[in-house]
Design a protein around this motif. Structure first.
Motif, PDB file in Angstrom:
ATOM      1  N   GLY A 119      63.538  25.231  62.535  1.00 51.25           N
ATOM      2  CA  GLY A 119      64.851  25.253  62.747  1.00 51.25           C
ATOM      3  C   GLY A 119      65.022  26.520  63.912  1.00 51.25           C
ATOM      4  O   GLY A 119      64.636  27.552  63.815  1.00 51.25           O
ATOM      5  N   VAL A 120      66.005  26.113  64.683  1.00 49.35           N
ATOM      6  CA  VAL A 120      66.469  27.198  65.786  1.00 49.35           C
ATOM      7  C   VAL A 120      67.618  27.564  65.680  1.00 49.35           C
ATOM      8  O   VAL A 120      68.645  26.519  65.834  1.00 49.35           O
ATOM      9  N   ALA A 121      68.297  28.711  65.911  1.00 50.89           N
ATOM     10  CA  ALA A 121      69.489  29.296  65.952  1.00 50.89           C
ATOM     11  C   ALA A 121      69.483  30.137  66.957  1.00 50.89           C
ATOM     12  O   ALA A 121      68.671  30.802  67.573  1.00 50.89           O
ATOM     13  N   VAL A 122      70.823  30.252  67.495  1.00 48.89           N
ATOM     14  CA  VAL A 122      71.121  31.396  68.644  1.00 48.89           C
ATOM     15  C   VAL A 122      72.258  32.125  68.577  1.00 48.89           C
ATOM     16  O   VAL A 122      73.437  31.593  67.727  1.00 48.89           O
ATOM     17  N   GLY A 123      72.467  33.204  68.906  1.00 42.59           N
ATOM     18  CA  GLY A 123      73.628  34.046  68.918  1.00 42.59           C
ATOM     19  C   GLY A 123      73.374  35.471  69.677  1.00 42.59           C
ATOM     20  O   GLY A 123      72.404  35.396  70.412  1.00 42.59           O
ATOM     21  N   ASP A 124      74.439  36.006  69.923  1.00 44.83           N
ATOM     22  CA  ASP A 124      74.732  37.061  70.967  1.00 44.83           C
ATOM     23  C   ASP A 124      74.784  38.316  69.943  1.00 44.83           C
ATOM     24  O   ASP A 124      75.684  38.284  69.374  1.00 44.83           O
ATOM     25  N   ILE A 125      74.104  39.408  70.035  1.00 44.27           N
ATOM     26  CA  ILE A 125      74.026  40.795  69.434  1.00 44.27           C
ATOM     27  C   ILE A 125      75.267  41.375  69.388  1.00 44.27           C
ATOM     28  O   ILE A 125      75.981  41.807  68.560  1.00 44.27           O
ATOM     29  N   THR A 126      76.014  41.363  70.653  1.00 44.85           N
ATOM     30  CA  THR A 126      77.370  41.917  70.920  1.00 44.85           C
ATOM     31  C   THR A 126      78.563  41.302  70.108  1.00 44.85           C
ATOM     32  O   THR A 126      79.530  41.845  69.541  1.00 44.85           O
ATOM     33  N   VAL A 127      78.310  39.814  69.941  1.00 48.60           N
ATOM     34  CA  VAL A 127      79.338  39.121  69.160  1.00 48.60           C
ATOM     35  C   VAL A 127      79.072  39.176  67.696  1.00 48.60           C
ATOM     36  O   VAL A 127      79.869  39.194  66.710  1.00 48.60           O
ATOM     37  N   GLY A 128      77.848  38.942  67.447  1.00 47.76           N
ATOM     38  CA  GLY A 128      77.451  39.089  65.999  1.00 47.76           C
ATOM     39  C   GLY A 128      77.658  37.678  65.307  1.00 47.76           C
ATOM     40  O   GLY A 128      77.753  37.615  63.995  1.00 47.76           O
ATOM     41  N   ILE A 129      77.619  36.537  66.048  1.00 49.81           N
ATOM     42  CA  ILE A 129      77.884  35.175  65.245  1.00 49.81           C
ATOM     43  C   ILE A 129      76.706  34.264  65.760  1.00 49.81           C
ATOM     44  O   ILE A 129      76.434  34.418  66.947  1.00 49.81           O
ATOM     45  N   ALA A 130      75.991  33.715  64.803  1.00 50.92           N
ATOM     46  CA  ALA A 130      75.024  32.834  64.714  1.00 50.92           C
ATOM     47  C   ALA A 130      75.509  31.414  64.820  1.00 50.92           C
ATOM     48  O   ALA A 130      76.473  30.982  64.439  1.00 50.92           O
ATOM     49  N   HIS A 131      74.761  30.606  65.647  1.00 55.62           N
ATOM     50  CA  HIS A 131      75.176  29.132  65.648  1.00 55.62           C
ATOM     51  C   HIS A 131      73.737  28.474  65.658  1.00 55.62           C
ATOM     52  O   HIS A 131      72.769  28.500  66.341  1.00 55.62           O
ATOM     53  N   PRO A 132      74.057  27.256  64.823  1.00 54.68           N
ATOM     54  CA  PRO A 132      72.727  26.265  64.943  1.00 54.68           C
ATOM     55  C   PRO A 132      72.280  25.712  66.276  1.00 54.68           C
ATOM     56  O   PRO A 132      73.252  25.495  66.978  1.00 54.68           O
ATOM     57  N   LEU A 133      71.210  25.610  66.621  1.00 60.82           N
ATOM     58  CA  LEU A 133      70.851  25.164  67.919  1.00 60.82           C
ATOM     59  C   LEU A 133      70.108  23.846  68.109  1.00 60.82           C
ATOM     60  O   LEU A 133      70.752  22.889  68.596  1.00 60.82           O
ATOM     61  N   GLN A 134      68.942  23.773  67.298  1.00 60.71           N
ATOM     62  CA  GLN A 134      68.028  22.462  67.195  1.00 60.71           C
ATOM     63  C   GLN A 134      67.102  22.893  66.372  1.00 60.71           C
ATOM     64  O   GLN A 134      66.860  23.545  65.897  1.00 60.71           O
ATOM     65  N   THR A 135      66.437  21.477  66.200  1.00 60.46           N
ATOM     66  CA  THR A 135      65.202  21.752  65.185  1.00 60.46           C
ATOM     67  C   THR A 135      64.074  20.851  66.181  1.00 60.46           C
ATOM     68  O   THR A 135      64.174  20.082  66.889  1.00 60.46           O
TER      69      THR A 135
END
Length: 155
Positions: free
Chosen positions: A28-44
């Motif tokens: 599983g892969v997720a992405v987020g931005d350090i400055t915002v601090g919110i993670a989002h699912p990306l893909q498997t």
């Protein structure tokens, strides 16, 4: 005597972070931005061979240009290690070596159970969860990293 200020492991980094929930069949892969601090699912990511899986990961790294990678560290509830712990550490070392990006491991205990519960709450149940479960678990891992609640371990 003054002690140096303690900084979070990602205090000096900016930009995107990719997180991985490693499994022998799917990642599983997720992405987020350090400055915002919110993670989002990306893909498997799945595939029969490591070459196929690493090619897919390389494409994601090329697309998102992360400043850091995060890998979930699976442990027993009591903190003990098992075979998937060893394989996840090996995966994290390979990521760091292959892509030259700082890689940190984050305690992922209960991330898959929490991901399943989240999917249940939005009406995705049973077999329908399979396609999304790993990436939502990666999202949990990354959010834990951002929140600073997780235990960090060297690869």
């Amino acid at each position: 005597m003054l002690l140096p200020e303690r900084r979070s492991p990602h205090a000096e980094l900016n930009g995107a972070v990719l997180a991985f929930d490693f499994g022998e069949k799917r990642i599983g892969v997720a992405v987020g931005d350090i400055t915002v601090g919110i993670a989002h699912p990306l893909q498997t990511v799945s595939g029969e061979s490591n070459d196929i899986r690493f090619a897919a990961i390389a494409a994601l790294i090329n697309e998102w240009q992360p400043s850091q990678l995060v890998v979930g560290l699976p442990l027993y509830l009591d903190g003990g290690e098992h075979e998937l712990t060893r394989l996840s550490r090996k995966f994290a070392r390979r990521l760091e070596g292959r892509f030259g990006l700082p890689t940190v491991m984050v305690d992922e205990r209960l991330s898959s159970a929490e991901a399943s519960q989240t999917l249940n709450e939005i009406g995705i149940r049973g077999r329908n969860q399979k396609a999304m479960l790993d990436q939502v678990a990666a999202q949990r891992i990354l959010q834990s990293f951002f929140d600073g609640q997780a235990s960090y371990a060297a690869t």
